[in-house]
Write a protein that holds these residues in place. Structure first.
Motif, PDB file in Angstrom:
ATOM      1  N   GLN A   1       0.852  -1.187   0.000  1.00 30.50           N
ATOM      2  CA  GLN A   1       0.000   0.000   0.000  1.00 30.50           C
ATOM      3  C   GLN A   1       0.891   1.241   0.000  1.00 30.50           C
ATOM      4  O   GLN A   1       1.796   1.374   0.804  1.00 30.50           O
ATOM      5  N   VAL A   2       0.589   2.154  -0.921  1.00 31.00           N
ATOM      6  CA  VAL A   2       1.349   3.396  -1.009  1.00 31.00           C
ATOM      7  C   VAL A   2       1.058   4.263   0.212  1.00 31.00           C
ATOM      8  O   VAL A   2      -0.098   4.389   0.653  1.00 31.00           O
ATOM      9  N   GLN A   3       2.099   4.851   0.747  1.00 28.11           N
ATOM     10  CA  GLN A   3       1.931   5.705   1.910  1.00 28.11           C
ATOM     11  C   GLN A   3       2.864   6.900   1.791  1.00 28.11           C
ATOM     12  O   GLN A   3       4.035   6.761   1.430  1.00 28.11           O
ATOM     13  N   LEU A   4       2.333   8.073   2.086  1.00 24.95           N
ATOM     14  CA  LEU A   4       3.123   9.296   2.182  1.00 24.95           C
ATOM     15  C   LEU A   4       3.063   9.759   3.632  1.00 24.95           C
ATOM     16  O   LEU A   4       1.972   9.829   4.215  1.00 24.95           O
ATOM     17  N   VAL A   5       4.208  10.098   4.188  1.00 29.72           N
ATOM     18  CA  VAL A   5       4.269  10.494   5.591  1.00 29.72           C
ATOM     19  C   VAL A   5       4.981  11.836   5.692  1.00 29.72           C
ATOM     20  O   VAL A   5       6.164  11.949   5.361  1.00 29.72           O
ATOM     21  N   GLU A   6       4.240  12.854   6.161  1.00 32.40           N
ATOM     22  CA  GLU A   6       4.826  14.171   6.374  1.00 32.40           C
ATOM     23  C   GLU A   6       5.361  14.281   7.799  1.00 32.40           C
ATOM     24  O   GLU A   6       4.842  13.652   8.721  1.00 32.40           O
ATOM     25  N   SER A   7       6.368  15.115   7.944  1.00 31.53           N
ATOM     26  CA  SER A   7       6.910  15.426   9.261  1.00 31.53           C
ATOM     27  C   SER A   7       7.560  16.800   9.206  1.00 31.53           C
ATOM     28  O   SER A   7       7.766  17.351   8.122  1.00 31.53           O
ATOM     29  N   GLY A   8       7.861  17.332  10.389  1.00 32.62           N
ATOM     30  CA  GLY A   8       8.576  18.602  10.452  1.00 32.62           C
ATOM     31  C   GLY A   8       7.730  19.794  10.835  1.00 32.62           C
ATOM     32  O   GLY A   8       8.249  20.902  10.978  1.00 32.62           O
ATOM     33  N   GLY A   9       6.437  19.600  10.991  1.00 35.31           N
ATOM     34  CA  GLY A   9       5.595  20.713  11.391  1.00 35.31           C
ATOM     35  C   GLY A   9       5.836  21.099  12.841  1.00 35.31           C
ATOM     36  O   GLY A   9       6.555  20.416  13.580  1.00 35.31           O
ATOM     37  N   GLY A  10       5.249  22.205  13.244  1.00 31.73           N
ATOM     38  CA  GLY A  10       5.402  22.663  14.620  1.00 31.73           C
ATOM     39  C   GLY A  10       4.981  24.092  14.779  1.00 31.73           C
ATOM     40  O   GLY A  10       4.345  24.676  13.898  1.00 31.73           O
ATOM     41  N   LEU A  11       5.345  24.644  15.940  1.00 30.37           N
ATOM     42  CA  LEU A  11       5.018  26.040  16.270  1.00 30.37           C
ATOM     43  C   LEU A  11       6.285  26.874  16.141  1.00 30.37           C
ATOM     44  O   LEU A  11       7.335  26.505  16.680  1.00 30.37           O
ATOM     45  N   VAL A  12       6.180  27.975  15.433  1.00 32.56           N
ATOM     46  CA  VAL A  12       7.335  28.849  15.219  1.00 32.56           C
ATOM     47  C   VAL A  12       6.865  30.294  15.251  1.00 32.56           C
ATOM     48  O   VAL A  12       5.697  30.577  14.940  1.00 32.56           O
ATOM     49  N   GLN A  13       7.759  31.186  15.618  1.00 33.60           N
ATOM     50  CA  GLN A  13       7.421  32.607  15.612  1.00 33.60           C
ATOM     51  C   GLN A  13       7.505  33.175  14.197  1.00 33.60           C
ATOM     52  O   GLN A  13       8.232  32.648  13.336  1.00 33.60           O
ATOM     53  N   ALA A  14       6.778  34.228  13.956  1.00 26.94           N
ATOM     54  CA  ALA A  14       6.834  34.897  12.663  1.00 26.94           C
ATOM     55  C   ALA A  14       8.284  35.266  12.331  1.00 26.94           C
ATOM     56  O   ALA A  14       9.023  35.723  13.199  1.00 26.94           O
ATOM     57  N   GLY A  15       8.652  35.027  11.082  1.00 25.87           N
ATOM     58  CA  GLY A  15      10.016  35.264  10.649  1.00 25.87           C
ATOM     59  C   GLY A  15      10.911  34.044  10.748  1.00 25.87           C
ATOM     60  O   GLY A  15      12.031  34.042  10.222  1.00 25.87           O
ATOM     61  N   GLY A  16      10.420  33.003  11.421  1.00 22.02           N
ATOM     62  CA  GLY A  16      11.198  31.797  11.591  1.00 22.02           C
ATOM     63  C   GLY A  16      11.098  30.858  10.398  1.00 22.02           C
ATOM     64  O   GLY A  16      10.500  31.185   9.368  1.00 22.02           O
ATOM     65  N   SER A  17      11.702  29.684  10.563  1.00 19.61           N
ATOM     66  CA  SER A  17      11.774  28.709   9.484  1.00 19.61           C
ATOM     67  C   SER A  17      11.384  27.316   9.973  1.00 19.61           C
ATOM     68  O   SER A  17      11.553  26.988  11.146  1.00 19.61           O
ATOM     69  N   LEU A  18      10.878  26.535   9.054  1.00 16.34           N
ATOM     70  CA  LEU A  18      10.615  25.110   9.274  1.00 16.34           C
ATOM     71  C   LEU A  18      10.927  24.376   7.982  1.00 16.34           C
ATOM     72  O   LEU A  18      10.816  24.942   6.892  1.00 16.34           O
ATOM     73  N   ARG A  19      11.295  23.117   8.114  1.00 16.27           N
ATOM     74  CA  ARG A  19      11.465  22.278   6.936  1.00 16.27           C
ATOM     75  C   ARG A  19      10.560  21.063   7.072  1.00 16.27           C
ATOM     76  O   ARG A  19      10.715  20.277   8.009  1.00 16.27           O
ATOM     77  N   LEU A  20       9.648  20.940   6.145  1.00 13.16           N
ATOM     78  CA  LEU A  20       8.755  19.784   6.113  1.00 13.16           C
ATOM     79  C   LEU A  20       9.363  18.702   5.229  1.00 13.16           C
ATOM     80  O   LEU A  20      10.007  18.992   4.224  1.00 13.16           O
ATOM     81  N   SER A  21       9.121  17.468   5.623  1.00 16.41           N
ATOM     82  CA  SER A  21       9.574  16.319   4.838  1.00 16.41           C
ATOM     83  C   SER A  21       8.375  15.475   4.451  1.00 16.41           C
ATOM     84  O   SER A  21       7.402  15.374   5.210  1.00 16.41           O
ATOM     85  N   CYS A  22       8.469  14.864   3.298  1.00 20.38           N
ATOM     86  CA  CYS A  22       7.440  13.937   2.830  1.00 20.38           C
ATOM     87  C   CYS A  22       8.163  12.688   2.351  1.00 20.38           C
ATOM     88  O   CYS A  22       8.853  12.723   1.326  1.00 20.38           O
ATOM     89  N   ALA A  23       8.017  11.614   3.107  1.00 22.56           N
ATOM     90  CA  ALA A  23       8.664  10.359   2.751  1.00 22.56           C
ATOM     91  C   ALA A  23       7.635   9.421   2.137  1.00 22.56           C
ATOM     92  O   ALA A  23       6.490   9.359   2.569  1.00 22.56           O
ATOM     93  N   ALA A  24       8.061   8.688   1.115  1.00 22.09           N
ATOM     94  CA  ALA A  24       7.151   7.799   0.399  1.00 22.09           C
ATOM     95  C   ALA A  24       7.513   6.340   0.638  1.00 22.09           C
ATOM     96  O   ALA A  24       8.695   5.978   0.714  1.00 22.09           O
ATOM     97  N   TYR A  25       6.471   5.528   0.750  1.00 18.52           N
ATOM     98  CA  TYR A  25       6.633   4.088   0.916  1.00 18.52           C
ATOM     99  C   TYR A  25       5.821   3.394  -0.160  1.00 18.52           C
ATOM    100  O   TYR A  25       4.667   3.730  -0.401  1.00 18.52           O
ATOM    101  N   ARG A  26       6.468   2.437  -0.856  1.00 17.50           N
ATOM    102  CA  ARG A  26       5.852   1.691  -1.957  1.00 17.50           C
ATOM    103  C   ARG A  26       5.482   2.620  -3.107  1.00 17.50           C
ATOM    104  O   ARG A  26       4.538   2.353  -3.859  1.00 17.50           O
ATOM    105  N   LEU A  27       6.205   3.718  -3.206  1.00 17.52           N
ATOM    106  CA  LEU A  27       6.039   4.638  -4.323  1.00 17.52           C
ATOM    107  C   LEU A  27       7.397   5.299  -4.536  1.00 17.52           C
ATOM    108  O   LEU A  27       8.028   5.707  -3.561  1.00 17.52           O
ATOM    109  N   THR A  28       7.804   5.401  -5.796  1.00 17.82           N
ATOM    110  CA  THR A  28       9.097   5.999  -6.088  1.00 17.82           C
ATOM    111  C   THR A  28       8.884   7.426  -6.558  1.00 17.82           C
ATOM    112  O   THR A  28       8.276   7.661  -7.602  1.00 17.82           O
ATOM    113  N   PHE A  29       9.398   8.380  -5.793  1.00 16.59           N
ATOM    114  CA  PHE A  29       9.193   9.780  -6.126  1.00 16.59           C
ATOM    115  C   PHE A  29       9.837  10.169  -7.435  1.00 16.59           C
ATOM    116  O   PHE A  29       9.389  11.105  -8.086  1.00 16.59           O
TER     117      PHE A  29
END
Length: 124
Positions: A1-29
């Motif tokens: 079964q194809v699965q996409l899993v996001e991570s990296g979210g959170g709480l940050v102050q204005a002007g800050g940075s975040l990096r989100l990731s999306c990993a795939a399983y049983r699917l080749t990006f």
């Protein structure tokens, strides 16, 4: 079964940075186009950024110059680097994939598979 899993979210102050990731399983990006979308409470899901199978990229005007989408084919992961975050960027962020996709499509309906979403909250 194809699965996409996001991570990296959170709480940050204005002007800050975040990096989100999306990993795939049983699917080749490498053979897929991958899009990032977001949905804030009471609003429709909206396009944020995408990277096509060929490596072309597209961004919503609201994030252009602040967000960067990239892919690491060796890790089968797509990233969304978000800089200079604003309170209006607060939303649940989703990644989505279209197997064999060659178009630069901003339409959610174009994508076959979706992740479960990750919350991004930006405080003022």
């Amino acid at each position: 079964q194809v699965q996409l899993v996001e991570s990296g979210g959170g709480l940050v102050q204005a002007g800050g940075s975040l990096r989100l990731s999306c990993a795939a399983y049983r699917l080749t990006f490498i053979s897929s186009s991958v899009g990032w979308f977001r949905q804030a409470p009471g609003k429709e899901r909206e396009f944020v950024a995408l990277v096509s199978r060929s490596g072309s990229k597209d961004y919503a005007d609201s994030v252009k110059g602040r967000f960067t989408v990239s892919r690491d084919n060796a890790k089968n992961t797509v990233y969304l680097q978000m800089d200079s975050l604003k309170p209006e960027d607060s939303a649940v962020y989703y990644c989505a994939a279209k197997i064999g996709g060659a178009l630069l499509s901003r339409s959610p309906g174009y994508y076959n598979y979706w992740g479960q979403g990750t919350q991004v909250s930006v405080s003022s």
